[in-house]
Motif scaffolding. Structure first.
Motif, PDB file in Angstrom:
ATOM      1  N   TRP A  35       0.860  -1.175   0.000  1.00 39.79           N
ATOM      2  CA  TRP A  35       0.000   0.000   0.000  1.00 39.79           C
ATOM      3  C   TRP A  35       0.905   1.236   0.000  1.00 39.79           C
ATOM      4  CZ3 TRP A  35      -5.021   0.936  -0.799  1.00 39.79           C
ATOM      5  CH2 TRP A  35      -5.934  -0.114  -0.669  1.00 39.79           C
ATOM      6  N   VAL A  37       0.743   5.682  -0.330  1.00 40.65           N
ATOM      7  CA  VAL A  37      -0.114   6.850  -0.169  1.00 40.65           C
ATOM      8  C   VAL A  37       0.494   8.020  -0.939  1.00 40.65           C
ATOM      9  CG1 VAL A  37       1.022   7.550   1.991  1.00 40.65           C
ATOM     10  CG2 VAL A  37      -1.288   8.376   1.477  1.00 40.65           C
ATOM     11  N   ASP A  85      -4.870  12.379   7.006  1.00 44.47           N
ATOM     12  CA  ASP A  85      -4.883  11.147   6.219  1.00 44.47           C
ATOM     13  C   ASP A  85      -5.546  11.329   4.863  1.00 44.47           C
ATOM     14  OD1 ASP A  85      -5.526   9.306   9.253  1.00 44.47           O
ATOM     15  OD2 ASP A  85      -3.617   9.580   8.200  1.00 44.47           O
ATOM     16  N   TYR A  89      -4.795   6.631  -2.120  1.00 41.32           N
ATOM     17  CA  TYR A  89      -4.168   5.406  -1.654  1.00 41.32           C
ATOM     18  C   TYR A  89      -4.141   4.391  -2.788  1.00 41.32           C
ATOM     19  CZ  TYR A  89      -4.486   7.360   2.997  1.00 41.32           C
ATOM     20  OH  TYR A  89      -4.325   8.177   4.093  1.00 41.32           O
TER      21      TYR A  89
END
Lengths: 113, 117
Positions: A35, A37, A85, A89
């Motif tokens: 993953w 970001v 956040d 993603y």
């Protein structure tokens, strides 16, 4: 052909709420999964990776992901989302030849106050 | 450490012009790659290299050329720019041969935004 699917294009979560971003992959053997970001106008930063071993992996910024072979999934989770956040993603898998990462199309996370 | 450095950050070209996007890394990574990012498409691999003198095509190589004369540098050349090449380009590198614990963890540059008119 190998592929990575992120079913959700855009998700909005309230600050402090939990988050789960979905990722499904197609791959015959045990995959190498990631993953990443991406904040607006920036490059991609690694959040976490799974190569083998414990199927629950911890990453940076309080994120974790769980590898489920039976479901061909590698979902990303965070128990309490912060406004910082908000980003895009990307889930990715190493191709069979080991020569490249195959990326999903991304999920944009918005955080509401 | 600077990591992966891409130049320029922004560029506007006219159709048919040529240019080179520069990528340099100071981590002694053997593997380097170029991706393009388009809205709703994620990142798609253009070309990659596993070491000096070795390059190969990715998913979308047409219209692009690469070479790898040194470990540090991996320039991407647009031979005759087309509007379809309007995109954000990312260079990324990683070590090789470090085993499952280190291989294929890419370090990305900040990106180069290209507009072709």
């Amino acid at each position: 052909a190998q592929s990575v699917t992120q079913p959700d294009i855009h998700i909005t979560v309230s600050e402090g709420a939990s988050l789960e971003l979905r990722c499904n992959y197609s791959y015959g053997a045990t995959p190498y999964l990631f993953w990443y970001v991406q904040s607006p106008g920036q490059g991609l930063q690694l959040l976490l990776k799974y190569f083998s071993g414990d199927t629950l992996v911890q990453g940076i910024k309080g994120f974790e992901a769980e590898f489920k072979r039976s479901q061909s999934s590698f979902n990303l989770r965070k128990p309490s989302v912060h406004w910082s956040d908000a980003a895009e993603y990307f889930c990715a898998v190493v191709n069979q030849a080991g020569t490249a990462l195959i990326f999903g199309k991304g999920t944009t996370l918005s955080v509401s106050s | 450490n600077a990591g992966v450095t891409q130049t320029p950050k922004f560029q506007v070209l006219k159709t048919g012009q040529s240019m080179t996007l520069q990528c340099a890394q100071d981590m002694n990574h053997e593997y380097m790659s170029w991706y393009r990012q388009d809205p709703g498409m994620g990142l798609r691999l253009i070309h990659y290299s596993v070491g000096a003198g070795i390059t190969d095509q990715g998913e979308v190589p047409n219209g692009y050329n690469v070479s790898r004369s040194t470990t540090e540098d991996f320039p991407l050349r647009l031979l005759s720019a087309a509007p379809s090449q309007t995109s954000v380009y990312f260079c990324a590198s990683s070590p090789l041969g470090t085993g499952a614990s280190g291989a294929n963890v890419l370090t990305f540059g900040a990106g180069s935004r290209l507009t072709v008119l």
